[in-house]
Write an enzyme that holds these catalytic residues in place. Structure first.
Site, short mmCIF file in Angstrom:
data_model
loop_
_atom_site.label_atom_id
_atom_site.label_comp_id
_atom_site.label_asym_id
_atom_site.label_seq_id
_atom_site.Cartn_x
_atom_site.Cartn_y
_atom_site.Cartn_z
N HIS A 7 33.05 -21.57 20.23
CA HIS A 7 31.71 -21.36 20.25
C HIS A 7 31.21 -20.90 18.77
O HIS A 7 31.18 -19.70 18.46
CB HIS A 7 31.22 -19.98 21.03
N HIS A 9 28.33 -22.13 15.88
CA HIS A 9 27.11 -23.01 15.51
C HIS A 9 27.19 -23.45 14.25
O HIS A 9 27.18 -22.72 13.26
CB HIS A 9 25.91 -22.16 15.76
N ASP A 11 24.80 -24.74 12.23
CA ASP A 11 23.38 -23.92 11.41
C ASP A 11 23.56 -22.63 11.28
O ASP A 11 22.83 -22.00 10.32
CB ASP A 11 22.25 -24.37 12.01
N GLY A 145 19.98 -21.05 22.38
CA GLY A 145 18.55 -20.62 22.50
C GLY A 145 18.36 -19.12 23.62
O GLY A 145 19.44 -18.95 23.93
N HIS A 175 24.81 -21.20 27.25
CA HIS A 175 24.44 -19.93 26.87
C HIS A 175 23.69 -19.12 28.11
O HIS A 175 22.71 -19.58 28.43
CB HIS A 175 23.47 -19.67 25.66
N GLU A 178 23.17 -13.49 28.43
CA GLU A 178 23.13 -12.78 26.87
C GLU A 178 22.23 -11.52 27.00
O GLU A 178 20.94 -11.81 27.40
CB GLU A 178 22.86 -13.65 26.06
N ASP A 257 30.69 -17.22 16.99
CA ASP A 257 29.35 -17.70 16.93
C ASP A 257 28.65 -18.23 15.73
O ASP A 257 28.37 -19.35 15.71
CB ASP A 257 28.65 -16.43 17.58
ZN LIG Z 1 25.79 -19.12 20.33
#
Ligand SMILES: [Zn+2]
Length: 298
Positions: A7, A9, A11, A145, A175, A178, A257
């Protein structure tokens, strides 16, 4: 020590120096501090991506960042890496070309997961599945998101795309649950989207019927303790439910993450996970083993 990163990202995980280079190239002024800070909240954390995504609006930038993350992963002793990003946030070329640029950068060193974003039209997810269909390097899809009341589409609206992914043998993660978001999200992700993995899932223990569902379906939780602390999902790392999950027999892997935004690397993330009361090196090894087994393969 070896690590898995399933997991992560794109960006949020570039090198700090690279982000500066790309910003300069693109004529973008970066905010003073791009990194997350403890308890900042999920919405503010998500806003940080605006700056990094703005710096990734060129094909060569996407390729470079993907390649560097793979190099860094090797240096960090990551044995199994999956990188995720949302092609629709880079409308500089047809989505296929954007995905191919990232796959070029990866060059077989990681799996690629394509993210839909909560609120996206279901056609975006379907288009990701179609792109994945012809590219073996794309191993999965994700929903990232956060849901918002203003969104026209809810989690159930992505069921067609996720079902298609399932038919094609494409991996599925979501996701869900959360922070203060209901564990019902986790239930929907598993029952309607056939998620094999759940990102974060910090509210899981609020509903034991969902815990049972996670265990029954062999769903793996992608735990991200540092990120959860920074977004305020948990007050401090020692509040993370990781050891309780493991005690209940839930399968969990540990993840960073976002290397850049969370100012973290895999060794620090695992160390932080080990610092949670109830954790042990044996349990950490269990998480590592789970990560190895939970890799999406095509
Ligand atoms: Zn994430």
């Amino acid at each position: 020590m070896k690590y898995t990163e399933l997991h992560l990202h794109l960006d949020g995980s570039m090198r700090a120096q690279t982000l500066n280079d790309l910003a300069k190239d693109a004529g973008i002024t970066l905010p003073k501090d791009i990194r997350f800070f403890s308890g900042m909240g999920l919405q503010e954390a998500l806003l940080k991506f605006d700056s990094t995504v703005a710096c990734l609006q060129r094909i060569d930038h996407l390729r470079r960042v993907a390649a560097e993350i793979c190099e860094d992963a090797i240096n960090y002793s990551v044995t199994n890496l999956e990188i995720r990003f949302a092609p629709q946030l880079h409308p500089i070329a047809p989505a296929e070309e954007v995905v191919d640029a990232v796959l070029d950068g990866i060059d077989g060193r990681a799996g690629l997961i394509l993210c839909g974003l909560y609120g996206d039209s279901p056609t975006t997810l379907l288009s990701h599945v179609n792109i994945a269909k012809t590219r073996i390097g794309v191993v999965g899809i994700d929903l990232a998101g956060a849901p918002h009341l203003s969104h026209k589409w809810g989690i159930e609206d992505y069921a067609d795309a996720y079902n298609k992914a399932r038919q094609l043998g494409i991996g599925r993660t979501v996701h869900a649950g959360e922070g203060n978001r209901s564990p019902l999200e986790i239930r929907k992700a598993i029952e309607l989207l056939h998620a094999q993995r759940i990102g974060h899932g910090t509210s899981l223990l609020e509903d034991f019927s969902v815990v049972e569902l996670v265990i029954d379906r062999n769903v793996v939780i992608e735990a991200c303790p540092t990120s959860n602390m920074q977004t305020g999902a948990i007050p401090t790392v020692s509040h993370h439910p990781l050891p309780k999950w493991l005690e209940l027999g839930i399968q969990v892997c540990i993840n960073s993450d976002n290397w850049l935004l969370s100012n973290i690397d895999p060794a620090e993330e695992y160390q932080r996970a080990l610092s949670i009361p109830g954790m042990s090196t044996n349990l950490l090894d269990t998480c590592l083993e789970t990560g190895i087994n939970a890799v999406f393969t095509r």
